[in-house]
Design a protein around this motif. Structure first.
Motif, PDB file in Angstrom:
ATOM      1  N   GLU A 233      35.108 -13.973  22.831  1.00 18.82           N
ATOM      2  CA  GLU A 233      34.781 -12.880  23.760  1.00 18.82           C
ATOM      3  C   GLU A 233      35.969 -12.579  24.680  1.00 18.82           C
TER       4      GLU A 233
ATOM      5  N   ARG B 189      38.144  -9.099  24.937  1.00 15.59           N
ATOM      6  CA  ARG B 189      38.401  -8.379  26.194  1.00 15.59           C
ATOM      7  C   ARG B 189      39.906  -8.252  26.459  1.00 15.59           C
TER       8      ARG B 189
ATOM      9  N   THR C  59      25.000 -23.842  30.881  1.00  9.30           N
ATOM     10  CA  THR C  59      25.692 -22.595  31.205  1.00  9.30           C
ATOM     11  C   THR C  59      25.836 -21.746  29.942  1.00  9.30           C
TER      12      THR C  59
ATOM     13  N   VAL D 257      27.809 -15.938  28.224  1.00  7.49           N
ATOM     14  CA  VAL D 257      28.108 -14.759  29.040  1.00  7.49           C
ATOM     15  C   VAL D 257      28.462 -15.144  30.475  1.00  7.49           C
ATOM     16  N   ASP D 258      27.791 -16.173  30.992  1.00  9.72           N
ATOM     17  CA  ASP D 258      28.069 -16.608  32.366  1.00  9.72           C
ATOM     18  C   ASP D 258      29.436 -17.277  32.479  1.00  9.72           C
TER      19      ASP D 258
ATOM     20  N   VAL E 165      32.012 -16.604  30.515  1.00  8.10           N
ATOM     21  CA  VAL E 165      32.987 -15.522  30.373  1.00  8.10           C
ATOM     22  C   VAL E 165      33.164 -14.785  31.701  1.00  8.10           C
ATOM     23  N   GLU E 166      32.048 -14.437  32.335  1.00  9.18           N
ATOM     24  CA  GLU E 166      32.123 -13.693  33.600  1.00  9.18           C
ATOM     25  C   GLU E 166      32.839 -14.498  34.682  1.00  9.18           C
ATOM     26  N   LYS E 167      32.496 -15.796  34.756  1.00  9.42           N
ATOM     27  CA  LYS E 167      33.110 -16.653  35.765  1.00  9.42           C
ATOM     28  C   LYS E 167      34.618 -16.756  35.557  1.00  9.42           C
TER      29      LYS E 167
ATOM     30  N   GLU F 169      36.562 -14.592  33.974  1.00  7.32           N
ATOM     31  CA  GLU F 169      37.174 -13.295  34.275  1.00  7.32           C
ATOM     32  C   GLU F 169      37.390 -13.143  35.777  1.00  7.32           C
ATOM     33  N   LYS F 170      36.400 -13.599  36.542  1.00  7.42           N
ATOM     34  CA  LYS F 170      36.484 -13.510  37.997  1.00  7.42           C
ATOM     35  C   LYS F 170      37.616 -14.412  38.512  1.00  7.42           C
TER      36      LYS F 170
ATOM     37  N   LYS G  30      41.014 -12.911  37.693  1.00 11.40           N
ATOM     38  CA  LYS G  30      41.369 -11.801  38.597  1.00 11.40           C
ATOM     39  C   LYS G  30      41.846 -12.350  39.933  1.00 11.40           C
TER      40      LYS G  30
END
Ligand code: NI
Length: 214
Positions: free
Chosen positions: A86, A90, A188, A191-192, A194-196, A198-199, A202
């Motif tokens: 994933e 992205r 976990t 998707v969680d 991956v989001e973490k 990505e955050k 950043k």
């Protein structure tokens, strides 16, 4: 950094008798980021000597397990493979097509997890995952650094090569500087994670732009 003194509760799942048993809060880390990590020396599944410094420069997942693990380790490796796919997807829409995070599987079973065994094992999972092993002492150093618990489960079994290893089931997320950032348990979801990440990525990139030194 303002994160000092933040308490993190670690929930470890231990494998026992081929069943997963949930053990709650085996350990509570109270001293913040600095308490996890440290230098280690191992060898990868291509036979190359590696250290904690080898993997700096990229975000890293650290997982401790053993290749003879009947179900938990394989399913966790499949899960993290999906996370990597994933993230790669992205990332493709940005600049490069490589996975922006590396995954290291560190064996807690040096007796059976030889380089050859790990190279064979690697064929079953995401091709970018690296598998590390070493001497009993080298592995003890790495597990201590990350407070990973492991113990031979059926010690009284006669066969020398037929045993299970109870071990912590946790993915550690390390920064490109090798600092502990976060952890993920068996519960976990892809998707969680991956989001973490990505955050975190950043935030890290922002810090690089703002930061003056290092
Ligand atoms: Ni396992």
């Amino acid at each position: 950094m303002a994160a000092a003194g933040v308490g993190l509760a670690f929930y470890y799942n231990l494998e026992k008798e081929k069943r997963a048993e949930r053990v709650t809060a085996v350990e509570t880390v109270t001293t913040g980021k600095a308490s996890l990590g440290g230098p280690w020396v191992l060898v990868d599944h291509d036979g190359r000597p590696v250290t904690n410094a080898t993997y700096k420069g990229q975000f890293t997942f650290l997982y401790f397990g053993f290749s003879y693990c009947p179900d938990i380790c394989p399913s966790e490796l499949v899960k993290i493979g999906k996370v990597m796919d994933e993230l790669t997807k992205r990332n493709k829409s940005r600049t490069t097509s490589t996975c922006p995070i590396q995954t290291l599987f560190i064996s807690v079973d040096p007796n059976r997890d030889t380089i050859a065994q790990l190279r064979h094992y690697a064929q079953d999972f995401h091709p970018e995952i690296r598998y590390l092993t070493g001497t009993r002492e080298q592995i003890a150093v790495a597990t201590r650094a990350y407070r990973v618990y492991f113990s031979k489960a059926n010690e009284n079994v006669d066969e020398e090569d037929d045993y299970l290893v109870d071990h912590s089931i946790v993915f550690y997320l390390l920064s490109p500087e090798g600092e502990f950032l976060d952890f993920f348990t068996q519960r976990t979801q892809v998707v969680d994670i991956v989001e973490k990440i990505e955050k975190r990525r950043k935030e890290w990139m922002k810090e690089q732009q703002v930061g003056t030194s290092t």
